[in-house]
Design a protein around this motif. Structure first.
Motif, PDB file in Angstrom:
ATOM      1  N   LYS A   1       0.843  -1.201   0.000  1.00  0.00           N
ATOM      2  CA  LYS A   1       0.000   0.000   0.000  1.00  0.00           C
ATOM      3  C   LYS A   1       0.880   1.252   0.000  1.00  0.00           C
ATOM      4  O   LYS A   1       1.778   1.392   0.813  1.00  0.00           O
ATOM      5  N   LYS A   2       0.600   2.160  -0.915  1.00  0.00           N
ATOM      6  CA  LYS A   2       1.411   3.359  -1.143  1.00  0.00           C
ATOM      7  C   LYS A   2       1.686   4.136   0.144  1.00  0.00           C
ATOM      8  O   LYS A   2       2.805   4.598   0.366  1.00  0.00           O
ATOM      9  N   ARG A   3       0.686   4.284   0.985  1.00  0.00           N
ATOM     10  CA  ARG A   3       0.827   5.113   2.195  1.00  0.00           C
ATOM     11  C   ARG A   3       1.633   4.436   3.295  1.00  0.00           C
ATOM     12  O   ARG A   3       2.000   5.076   4.275  1.00  0.00           O
ATOM     13  N   MET A   4       1.897   3.140   3.151  1.00  0.00           N
ATOM     14  CA  MET A   4       2.623   2.388   4.179  1.00  0.00           C
ATOM     15  C   MET A   4       3.884   1.714   3.636  1.00  0.00           C
ATOM     16  O   MET A   4       4.611   1.071   4.393  1.00  0.00           O
ATOM     17  N   GLU A   5       4.163   1.871   2.345  1.00  0.00           N
ATOM     18  CA  GLU A   5       5.258   1.134   1.710  1.00  0.00           C
ATOM     19  C   GLU A   5       6.647   1.495   2.245  1.00  0.00           C
ATOM     20  O   GLU A   5       7.597   0.760   2.032  1.00  0.00           O
ATOM     21  N   HIS A   6       6.745   2.609   2.974  1.00  0.00           N
ATOM     22  CA  HIS A   6       8.038   3.085   3.500  1.00  0.00           C
ATOM     23  C   HIS A   6       8.386   2.483   4.859  1.00  0.00           C
ATOM     24  O   HIS A   6       9.487   2.688   5.363  1.00  0.00           O
TER      25      HIS A   6
END
Length: 173
Positions: free
Chosen positions: A82-87
Motif C-alpha cells: 500500500k502506497k501510504r505504508m510502503e516506506h
C-alpha cells in the motif's frame, strides 16, 4: 570461543526447504518469537514461490545466514504494498540457538539496515521484542533503534502469562 564463518546473502527459491527447517527448529528452541515448533506452516513450494516474489519486491527482503552451506538464520524486512505504508519495514531475525553469541544477530541487522538505505523506499524500520529478551533489546539499542512504546500484554507465553513488548524503530534517511 569457537570461531564460526558465516555467509549472509539474499534468499533464493532453492533455499525454501532449508529455511522452513531452520525456522521450525528456531520456533522450538526459543520462547522469544511468535512462531512455535510448527514454524511457518507452509509447503516448500509455497515458500519457494514466496521467495521468488520477495526477490522482485523493492521493499521486502529475506536474507539467510549460512554456515557450512546450511541455513542457520534468517533476517527479513517486510513492508506493505500500500502506497501510504510502503516506506515502513518490519524487521525480523531468527537464529539457531547453536549460533547465538557470535555476533550474527548484529551482522544481520547491519545487512538489513544497509539494504533499507539502498532501497530508497524504506524510511522507517520497526520491530517488536519481548521485554524479557534484554539481550536483544540491548543489541537493537546499540545499533540505533529506540523504544517508542512498551506494550503491556503485547505477547503471552504458552502458559498464558502476559508479557510486555517493546515497539522499537529506526529512521532511515
Amino acid at each position: 570461543m569457537t570461531e564460526v564463518e558465516f555467509t549472509i546473502r539474499e534468499a533464493i527459491p532453492d533455499d525454501a526447504a532449508d529455511i522452513l527447517e531452520a525456522l521450525r527448529i528456531v520456533g522450538k528452541e526459543t520462547p522469544y518469537l511468535v512462531m512455535d515448533e510448527k514454524g511457518m506452516e507452509m509447503t516448500t513450494d509455497e515458500m519457494s514461490e514466496n521467495l521468488a516474489n520477495l526477490y522482485e519486491s523493492p521493499n521486502n527482503v529475506l536474507m539467510v545466514a549460512l554456515a557450512d552451506g546450511k541455513v542457520i538464520g534468517t533476517a527479513s524486512v517486510k513492508a506493505s504494498a500500500k502506497k501510504r505504508m510502503e516506506h515502513i519495514g518490519e524487521l525480523g531475525i531468527s537464529i539457531l540457538k547453536d549460533f547465538w553469541g557470535f555476533g550474527l544477530g548484529s551482522l544481520m541487522m547491519e545487512e538489513l539496515i544497509s539494504w533499507a538505505q539502498e532501497s530508497e523506499m524504506i524510511r522507517r524500520l520497526e520491530l517488536t521484542v519481548q521485554h524479557r529478551n534484554q539481550r536483544a533489546v540491548h543489541v537493537y539499542e546499540k545499533i540505533g533503534f529506540t523504544t517508542e512504546a512498551i506494550m503491556p500484554r503485547g505477547a503471552k507465553t504458552d502458559d498464558g502469562e502476559f508479557l510486555d513488548v517493546h515497539l522499537m524503530s529506526m529512521m532511515i534517511d
